[in-house]
Design a protein around this motif. Structure first.
Motif, short mmCIF file in Angstrom:
data_model
loop_
_atom_site.label_atom_id
_atom_site.label_comp_id
_atom_site.label_asym_id
_atom_site.label_seq_id
_atom_site.Cartn_x
_atom_site.Cartn_y
_atom_site.Cartn_z
N GLU A 98 0.83 -1.20 0.00
CA GLU A 98 0.00 0.00 0.00
C GLU A 98 0.87 1.26 0.00
O GLU A 98 0.58 2.23 -0.71
N ALA A 99 1.95 1.22 0.77
CA ALA A 99 2.86 2.37 0.80
C ALA A 99 3.48 2.59 -0.57
O ALA A 99 3.56 3.74 -1.04
N GLU A 100 3.90 1.53 -1.21
CA GLU A 100 4.50 1.65 -2.55
C GLU A 100 3.49 2.19 -3.55
O GLU A 100 3.83 3.02 -4.40
N MET A 101 2.23 1.73 -3.45
CA MET A 101 1.19 2.21 -4.35
C MET A 101 0.95 3.71 -4.13
O MET A 101 0.82 4.48 -5.09
N ILE A 102 0.90 4.13 -2.87
CA ILE A 102 0.68 5.55 -2.55
C ILE A 102 1.83 6.39 -3.11
O ILE A 102 1.60 7.45 -3.71
N LYS A 150 3.79 5.60 -5.66
CA LYS A 150 3.70 5.61 -7.12
C LYS A 150 2.63 6.60 -7.59
O LYS A 150 2.81 7.31 -8.58
N GLU A 151 1.50 6.61 -6.87
CA GLU A 151 0.44 7.56 -7.23
C GLU A 151 0.92 9.00 -7.06
O GLU A 151 0.62 9.87 -7.88
N ALA A 152 1.66 9.25 -6.00
CA ALA A 152 2.20 10.59 -5.77
C ALA A 152 3.17 10.98 -6.88
O ALA A 152 3.12 12.11 -7.40
N GLU A 153 4.01 10.05 -7.27
CA GLU A 153 4.97 10.33 -8.36
C GLU A 153 4.23 10.60 -9.67
O GLU A 153 4.62 11.47 -10.45
N ILE A 212 4.29 12.72 -0.81
CA ILE A 212 5.25 11.65 -0.53
C ILE A 212 5.49 11.55 0.98
O ILE A 212 5.50 10.46 1.54
N SER A 213 5.64 12.70 1.61
CA SER A 213 5.85 12.70 3.06
C SER A 213 4.65 12.08 3.78
O SER A 213 4.80 11.26 4.69
N THR A 214 3.46 12.47 3.36
CA THR A 214 2.24 11.92 3.96
C THR A 214 2.15 10.42 3.68
O THR A 214 1.80 9.64 4.57
N ALA A 215 2.45 10.03 2.46
CA ALA A 215 2.39 8.61 2.09
C ALA A 215 3.38 7.79 2.92
O ALA A 215 3.05 6.71 3.42
N GLN A 216 4.59 8.34 3.09
CA GLN A 216 5.59 7.62 3.88
C GLN A 216 5.16 7.55 5.35
O GLN A 216 5.32 6.52 6.00
N ALA A 217 4.59 8.64 5.86
CA ALA A 217 4.11 8.64 7.24
C ALA A 217 2.96 7.64 7.40
O ALA A 217 2.91 6.89 8.39
#
Length: 154
Positions: A74-78, A80-83, A107-112
């Protein structure tokens, strides 16, 4: 929780001890010959009598790995979507600056979020395992006390 009958489990354990203690010993060793099917049958009966928490421990172990894997995916998908959003937003200078800022925030939010998901699943698994560990300790203490009482009554 299932109807756990500690007395039945203790009786089955005593029966298992009796089988081992009364089995023919192999000369010059501490080993004995036992009836494999008889011992395995007793172990199956004990397993049936154990609380569901014991049975869930294995499931929790497997589920923890699955949860961690899903969290990572899920983190990787988030990310990728951000990119992808960043690429879509790039066109003009002002838009580029805004896109870079937004992308960094996403990206920061996705990583968090990914970190939070991973930590949450680990904490959940740890809480369940701690609860089961506590219950197992209590059961083992009861078994030890009962065995000591039995030894004292001989």
């Amino acid at each position: 929780m299932s109807n756990f009958d500690g007395l039945e489990v203790l009786n089955l354990l005593e029966e298992l001890e009796d089988i081992i203690e009364n089995s023919s010993s192999i000369p010059l060793s501490n080993k004995v010959l036992i009836n494999k099917e008889e011992v395995l049958d007793l172990i199956r009966q004990i397993r049936i009598k154990l609380p569901d928490e014991f049975k869930r421990a294995e499931w929790i172990k497997q589920e923890r790995q699955r949860i961690l894997l899903e969290a990572q995916q899920e983190a990787e998908m988030i990310i990728k979507e951000a990119e992808q959003k960043i690429k879509e937003m790039v066109s003009e200078s002002e838009i580029v600056k805004k896109a870079e800022k937004t992308a960094a925030e996403i990206i920061s939010t996705a990583q968090a979020n990914a970190k939070e998901i991973r930590l949450g699943s680990r904490e959940y698994a740890d809480e369940l395992l701690a609860k089961i560990e506590s219950q197992v300790s209590e059961i083992l203490e009861t078994i030890k006390r009962n065995r000591e009482e039995l030894k004292g009554n001989k």
